[in-house]
Scaffold this motif. Structure first.
Motif, short mmCIF file in Angstrom:
data_model
loop_
_atom_site.label_atom_id
_atom_site.label_comp_id
_atom_site.label_asym_id
_atom_site.label_seq_id
_atom_site.Cartn_x
_atom_site.Cartn_y
_atom_site.Cartn_z
N ALA A 80 0.81 -1.22 0.00
CA ALA A 80 0.00 0.00 0.00
C ALA A 80 0.84 1.27 0.00
N CYS A 81 2.00 1.26 0.62
CA CYS A 81 2.72 2.51 0.86
C CYS A 81 4.22 2.32 0.63
N SER A 82 4.96 3.41 0.74
CA SER A 82 6.41 3.38 0.59
C SER A 82 7.05 2.57 1.71
N THR A 83 8.11 1.86 1.39
CA THR A 83 8.81 1.07 2.42
C THR A 83 9.60 1.95 3.38
N GLY A 84 9.82 3.21 3.03
CA GLY A 84 10.64 4.05 3.88
C GLY A 84 12.08 3.58 3.96
N GLY A 85 12.51 2.82 2.96
CA GLY A 85 13.88 2.30 2.96
C GLY A 85 14.05 1.03 3.77
N THR A 86 12.98 0.55 4.39
CA THR A 86 13.06 -0.65 5.21
C THR A 86 13.30 -1.88 4.34
N THR A 87 14.17 -2.75 4.79
CA THR A 87 14.43 -4.01 4.08
C THR A 87 13.95 -5.19 4.92
N GLY A 88 13.64 -6.28 4.25
CA GLY A 88 13.41 -7.55 4.94
C GLY A 88 14.75 -8.21 5.15
N ASN A 89 15.06 -8.52 6.42
CA ASN A 89 16.41 -8.96 6.82
C ASN A 89 17.35 -7.75 6.89
N ALA A 90 18.55 -8.00 7.38
CA ALA A 90 19.50 -6.91 7.61
C ALA A 90 20.85 -7.24 6.98
N LYS A 91 21.27 -6.41 6.03
CA LYS A 91 22.55 -6.62 5.38
C LYS A 91 23.70 -6.54 6.39
N VAL A 92 23.56 -5.65 7.38
CA VAL A 92 24.62 -5.50 8.38
C VAL A 92 24.76 -6.74 9.25
N GLN A 93 23.75 -7.62 9.23
CA GLN A 93 23.82 -8.89 9.95
C GLN A 93 24.31 -10.02 9.04
N GLY A 94 24.75 -9.65 7.83
CA GLY A 94 25.24 -10.65 6.90
C GLY A 94 24.14 -11.45 6.24
N GLN A 95 22.95 -10.88 6.18
CA GLN A 95 21.79 -11.60 5.65
C GLN A 95 21.43 -11.13 4.25
N LYS A 96 20.84 -12.03 3.49
CA LYS A 96 20.29 -11.66 2.19
C LYS A 96 19.07 -10.78 2.41
N GLU A 97 19.00 -9.68 1.69
CA GLU A 97 17.89 -8.76 1.85
C GLU A 97 16.72 -9.13 0.93
N TYR A 98 15.52 -8.90 1.43
CA TYR A 98 14.29 -9.11 0.67
C TYR A 98 13.47 -7.83 0.73
#
Length: 457
Positions: free
Chosen positions: A315-333
């Motif tokens: 519905a709206c902008s993600t505000g730059g939020t990612t699924g998972n955290a790159k800084v935690q060494g995770q693949k982002e979604y």
């Protein structure tokens, strides 16, 4: 006489073998202006939920002397416990002397939590510090740190740890939580106590702290407690009581506790008007079941709890939020690939019942994805939402309403910030006010008698 003696011995052995306790991670940084009445309210609510103690998380700049003193005095008056969890990540390592002095100031306080007659000492990170062996010895503490960044094997190899706490409370990617991280800790500890993390949610948008991601919540609060029942760790720590900036609070929201949103340069306050108190509704049942190692505890009141996000993911902008955290060494979604547009609900019931969900004018027949053995206990399920409007979740039996929640409406209009709409990935949580039913199920007799027979033989 032989059977009675065996029963007594078996019960005594069981109690000695497991000293189960449940704690809640508590952010002291939100309490600088706390009054005695606020401490009293928080401690009373936690005690009513059958939580044993608050793990007081403190960065070095958060030594609020008056607030801590008030907390210990109030806890003593209310027969509740506290212990320190020194935060070595927020503002760096603590000076060794400050850690030792604060521990020794409170270690013998009547409200300080003790295990095996030693004051419990924990941390948030700090595994790279060389001070811990001396700190542990000079405070005569039972030391259970969280050194998740080291990993279970490396952390467990430190000779001066008495147990470990893990911060791995959320699934990675678009999947439900499993116990692989817990299993690794239990194996590495090789019999030493494990403090298992349990959390209902995680969403943070604080660019000032370089944090802007969401992990999958969805069924997490239900799933994690079932895993606690299966693994039966020595300790459980709920993350958290009042960390509003990471959206996993289960305690009451405090207008004077939102200081982190300013320091973290959050684009909006995503905890405001988003209650999570409903997640405490079933804690007495769950905690008692964990401590008794039985799911067949008394169901004294039938209730239903529901939680869901207030906006469809697209519905709206993600505000730059990612699924998972790159800084935690995770693949982002994309966040919409992590979180499902669903209304989740759990109900504590004495027997099977029906569930229905209404969203605006749309009526949905719900289903139970998880049903307790024997029919009495905690049920869980969800339905997708594809429309907007007010939400009502109703549990009924034979056409009669058992419990219902009238929830916050779902809308495709998100918070407007300077002409840009921001998605709020926090979860709204609601709970019913059930009817006392006076049911007493008792302990699971068959498994107990089976074990007793083996013991006698």
């Amino acid at each position: 006489m032989k059977a009675l003696s065996a029963l007594t011995l078996f019960s005594s052995w069981t109690l000695q073998a497991r000293a189960s306790a449940v704690f809640a991670h508590f952010m002291v940084g939100n309490t600088e202006s706390y009054s005695q009445s606020q401490w009293k309210e928080d401690i009373t609510l936690a005690r009513d939920a059958h939580i044993d103690a608050f793990a007081l998380n403190m960065a070095h700049s958060e030594i609020f002397t008056d607030s801590i003193a008030t907390a210990f005095k109030t806890a003593q008056d209310l027969d509740f416990k506290l212990f320190f969890s020194f935060d070595y990540a927020g503002n760096g390592s603590w000076p060794k002397k400050d850690t030792i002095d604060l521990m020794n100031q409170y270690r013998d306080h009547a409200a300080y939590y003790r295990h095996k007659d030693k004051p419990l000492l924990s941390t948030f990170e700090g595994g790279d510090s060389r001070d811990w062996a001396e700190i542990r010895n000079k405070t005569d503490s039972f030391f259970v740190p969280d050194w998740s960044s080291l990993g279970p094997e490396k952390a467990a190899n430190r000779s001066y740890i008495d147990g470990l706490f893990s911060w791995s409370a959320w699934p990675e990617g678009p999947r439900r939580m499993n116990t692989s991280a817990d299993d690794a800790y239990i194996k590495a500890l090789d019999g030493k106590p494990y403090m298992m993390p349990v959390s209902p949610w995680f969403y943070t948008n604080m660019p000032g702290f370089k944090k802007n991601w969401v992990w999958r919540g969805d069924n997490l609060w239900f799933d994690r407690w079932q895993q606690v029942m299966d693994l039966q760790p020595e300790f459980v720590q709920i993350i958290s009581w009042n960390d509003y900036g990471e959206s996993h609070y289960i305690g009451p929201r405090r207008d004077d506790g939102y200081e982190a949103f300013g320091r973290g340069k959050a684009p909006f306050n995503y905890a405001k008007d988003i209650p999570h108190d409903g997640w405490r509704t079933f804690l007495p049942f769950l905690i008692d079941g964990y401590k008794k190692n039985s799911s067949a505890v008394a169901v004294d009141q039938e209730d239903v709890v529901t939680w869901y996000r207030l906006h469809p993911a697209a519905a709206c902008s993600t505000g730059g939020t990612t699924g998972n955290a790159k800084v935690q060494g995770q693949k982002e979604y994309k966040p919409g690939e992590i979180l499902e547009d669903r209304i989740f609900y759990s109900a504590l019931l004495k027997s099977s019942a029906d569930v229905s969900v209404k969203i605006g004018k749309q009526k949905l027949t719900g289903k139970w994805e998880n049903v307790p053995r024997g029919g009495s206990g905690l049920y869980h399920g969800s339905v997708p939402f594809k429309s907007t409007g007010d939400v009502k979740v109703t549990v009924s039996r034979d056409g009669d309403k058992v419990a219902s929640v009238s929830g916050e409406h779902i809308t495709d209009r998100c918070p407007d910030l300077n002409g840009k709409d921001y998605q709020n990935y926090n979860a709204w949580v609601g709970t019913s006010v059930g009817t006392a039913i006076g049911l007493s199920v008792g302990m699971a007799i068959v498994p107990f008698m089976t074990l007793l027979a083996l013991f006698i033989s």
